[in-house]
Design an enzyme around this catalytic site. Structure first.
Site, PDB file in Angstrom:
ATOM      1  CB  SER A 138      -9.102   3.180  15.443  1.00  0.00           C
ATOM      2  OG  SER A 138      -8.055   2.385  14.934  1.00  0.00           O
ATOM      3  CE1 TYR A 151      -5.890   5.772  18.937  1.00  0.00           C
ATOM      4  CE2 TYR A 151      -5.770   3.654  17.818  1.00  0.00           C
ATOM      5  CZ  TYR A 151      -6.054   5.007  17.798  1.00  0.00           C
ATOM      6  OH  TYR A 151      -6.505   5.588  16.638  1.00  0.00           O
TER       7      TYR A 151
HETATM    8  N1  LIG Z   1      -3.899   8.016  11.163  1.00  0.00           N
HETATM    9  C1  LIG Z   1      -4.396   6.808  11.372  1.00  0.00           C
HETATM   10  O1  LIG Z   1      -3.874   5.791  10.880  1.00  0.00           O
HETATM   11  C2  LIG Z   1      -5.611   6.629  12.225  1.00  0.00           C
HETATM   12  C3  LIG Z   1      -6.220   5.367  12.241  1.00  0.00           C
HETATM   13  C4  LIG Z   1      -7.341   5.178  13.028  1.00  0.00           C
HETATM   14  C5  LIG Z   1      -7.862   6.227  13.757  1.00  0.00           C
HETATM   15  N2  LIG Z   1      -7.259   7.450  13.722  1.00  0.00           N
HETATM   16  C6  LIG Z   1      -7.844   8.523  14.528  1.00  0.00           C
HETATM   17  O2  LIG Z   1      -8.012   9.671  13.729  1.00  0.00           O
HETATM   18  C7  LIG Z   1      -8.044  10.830  14.564  1.00  0.00           C
HETATM   19  C8  LIG Z   1      -7.171  11.924  13.970  1.00  0.00           C
HETATM   20  O3  LIG Z   1      -5.819  11.512  14.004  1.00  0.00           O
HETATM   21  P1  LIG Z   1      -4.790  11.789  12.811  1.00  0.00           P
HETATM   22  O4  LIG Z   1      -4.431  10.490  12.242  1.00  0.00           O
HETATM   23  O5  LIG Z   1      -5.311  12.855  11.922  1.00  0.00           O
HETATM   24  O6  LIG Z   1      -3.490  12.278  13.624  1.00  0.00           O
HETATM   25  P2  LIG Z   1      -3.019  13.755  14.026  1.00  0.00           P
HETATM   26  O7  LIG Z   1      -2.675  14.541  12.831  1.00  0.00           O
HETATM   27  O8  LIG Z   1      -1.961  13.546  15.071  1.00  0.00           O
HETATM   28  O9  LIG Z   1      -4.317  14.392  14.675  1.00  0.00           O
HETATM   29  C9  LIG Z   1      -4.656  14.372  16.013  1.00  0.00           C
HETATM   30  C10 LIG Z   1      -5.201  15.756  16.340  1.00  0.00           C
HETATM   31  O10 LIG Z   1      -5.789  15.724  17.644  1.00  0.00           O
HETATM   32  C11 LIG Z   1      -5.374  16.864  18.351  1.00  0.00           C
HETATM   33  N3  LIG Z   1      -5.359  16.527  19.774  1.00  0.00           N
HETATM   34  C12 LIG Z   1      -4.749  15.471  20.358  1.00  0.00           C
HETATM   35  N4  LIG Z   1      -4.942  15.521  21.695  1.00  0.00           N
HETATM   36  C13 LIG Z   1      -5.691  16.618  21.934  1.00  0.00           C
HETATM   37  C14 LIG Z   1      -6.206  17.216  23.108  1.00  0.00           C
HETATM   38  N5  LIG Z   1      -5.983  16.689  24.314  1.00  0.00           N
HETATM   39  N6  LIG Z   1      -6.952  18.341  22.988  1.00  0.00           N
HETATM   40  C15 LIG Z   1      -7.172  18.887  21.768  1.00  0.00           C
HETATM   41  N7  LIG Z   1      -6.714  18.373  20.619  1.00  0.00           N
HETATM   42  C16 LIG Z   1      -5.970  17.256  20.707  1.00  0.00           C
HETATM   43  C17 LIG Z   1      -3.964  17.193  17.823  1.00  0.00           C
HETATM   44  O11 LIG Z   1      -3.660  18.568  17.946  1.00  0.00           O
HETATM   45  P3  LIG Z   1      -2.728  19.142  19.133  1.00  0.00           P
HETATM   46  O12 LIG Z   1      -1.584  18.187  19.286  1.00  0.00           O
HETATM   47  O13 LIG Z   1      -2.319  20.498  18.669  1.00  0.00           O
HETATM   48  O14 LIG Z   1      -3.597  19.203  20.346  1.00  0.00           O
HETATM   49  C18 LIG Z   1      -4.090  16.812  16.360  1.00  0.00           C
HETATM   50  O15 LIG Z   1      -4.507  17.905  15.581  1.00  0.00           O
HETATM   51  C19 LIG Z   1      -7.628  10.354  15.953  1.00  0.00           C
HETATM   52  O16 LIG Z   1      -8.768  10.181  16.769  1.00  0.00           O
HETATM   53  C20 LIG Z   1      -6.984   9.006  15.679  1.00  0.00           C
HETATM   54  O17 LIG Z   1      -7.047   8.137  16.797  1.00  0.00           O
HETATM   55  C21 LIG Z   1      -6.141   7.670  12.975  1.00  0.00           C
END
Ligand SMILES: NC(=O)c1ccc[n+]([C@@H]2O[C@H](COP(=O)([O-])OP(=O)(O)OC[C@H]3O[C@@H](n4cnc5c(N)ncnc54)[C@H](OP(=O)(O)O)[C@@H]3O)[C@@H](O)[C@H]2O)c1
Length: 245
Positions: A138, A151
């Site tokens: 991130s 985080y």
């Molecule tokens: N969106 C942003 O602005 C942003 C910015 C920087 C970095 N990121 C990073 O991008 C990545 C993806 O996030 P996203 O933005 O796409 O949000 P998201 O849609 O909430 O995706 C997170 C995914 O991780 C899974 N997950 C969470 N905890 C888990 C666990 N303990 N075991 C297995 N699966 C798990 C969730 O599925 P379940 O809940 O079904 O387990 C969900 O599918 C993350 O690492 C996040 O930190 C996002």
């Protein structure tokens, strides 16, 4: 971009958001994809949407033993592994004084322990395929932002592990890179998106002048997975429209 035909890609957290967009982009380039997550119903729906090249393994990556089982099931299903995308992630907003031990542990288990365990279990298979690892970090790993210490520090650990593992695994032909998204339109950012003032401030600080889309991040993941990026390893590439230059 390269064709990923005959490649097998494992994407944790692939049922939603950035992981889902990444699964879709790899499938469009011919790959077979395994997605994981805790919610079986979400995975079933996404797998159906993605079509016959997609398979899911439900499981909580933060639990001991689950990373090994996920890798085993991937190999049992498709026989090889070419790209591991450590995308599953979690994080709460709030000052340290309001974050419990359990929350800190949960964030570190999911964001740091799980990718390390998954990489360890995947290493023999990625060594066979001379594959690639992409860790989703991130921009928070580098920025100094209030209210995100657990985080952001977990993602800083991901960035440093990326460098260390690039050095360790390069010897057996595995590249390790990270993609560091800026604010992207997914479920994890619901709170920020509903705070108009904060959203406006972030967009104002983003030279490209908008919020990221999951496919923006997916494109960066595919770029770094491509064999034409074969001389790039140990890097954390920001994909945030220029936020935090
Ligand atoms: N969106 C942003 O602005 C942003 C910015 C920087 C970095 N990121 C990073 O991008 C990545 C993806 O996030 P996203 O933005 O796409 O949000 P998201 O849609 O909430 O995706 C997170 C995914 O991780 C899974 N997950 C969470 N905890 C888990 C666990 N303990 N075991 C297995 N699966 C798990 C969730 O599925 P379940 O809940 O079904 O387990 C969900 O599918 C993350 O690492 C996040 O930190 C996002």
């Amino acid at each position: 971009m390269e064709n990923f035909e005959n490649n097998v890609v494992l994407i944790t957290g692939g049922g939603t958001g950035i992981g889902k967009a990444t699964a879709s982009a790899f499938i469009a380039k011919g790959a077979k994809v395994v997605i994981t997550g805790r919610r079986q119903s979400v995975l079933e729906e996404t797998t159906q949407e993605l079509g016959a090249q997609a398979h899911f393994v439900a499981g909580d990556v933060s639990k001991k033993g689950e990373p090994a089982r996920i890798i085993e099931e991937t190999i049992r299903k498709f026989g090889r592994l070419d790209v591991l995308v450590n995308n599953a992630g979690t994080g709460n907003m709030g000052p340290l004084s309001e974050i419990s031990d359990e929350e800190i542990e949960g964030i570190y288990r999911t964001n740091v322990f799980a990718p390390l365990a998954l990489i360890r279990e995947a290493t023999p298979h990625l060594a066979n395929s001379k594959g690639a690892i992409i860790n989703i970090s991130s921009v928070a790993a580098r920025g100094i932002m209030p209210g995100v210490v657990a985080y952001a520090s977990s993602k800083a650990a991901v960035d440093h592990a990326t460098r260390l593992l690039a050095a360790e695994l390069g010897l057996i032909g595995i590249r390790v890179n990270a993609v560091a998204p800026g604010l992207t339109d997914t479920d994890i950012t619901t709170d920020v998106k509903s705070n108009e003032e904060m959203l406006g401030m972030i967009i104002a600080q983003t030279p490209m002048g908008r919020l990221g889309e999951p496919k923006d991040i997916a494109n960066a993941v595919l770029l770094l997975s491509d064999s034409r990026a074969g001389w790039i390893t140990g890097q954390s590439v920001q994909a945030g429209g220029g936020f935090l230059l």
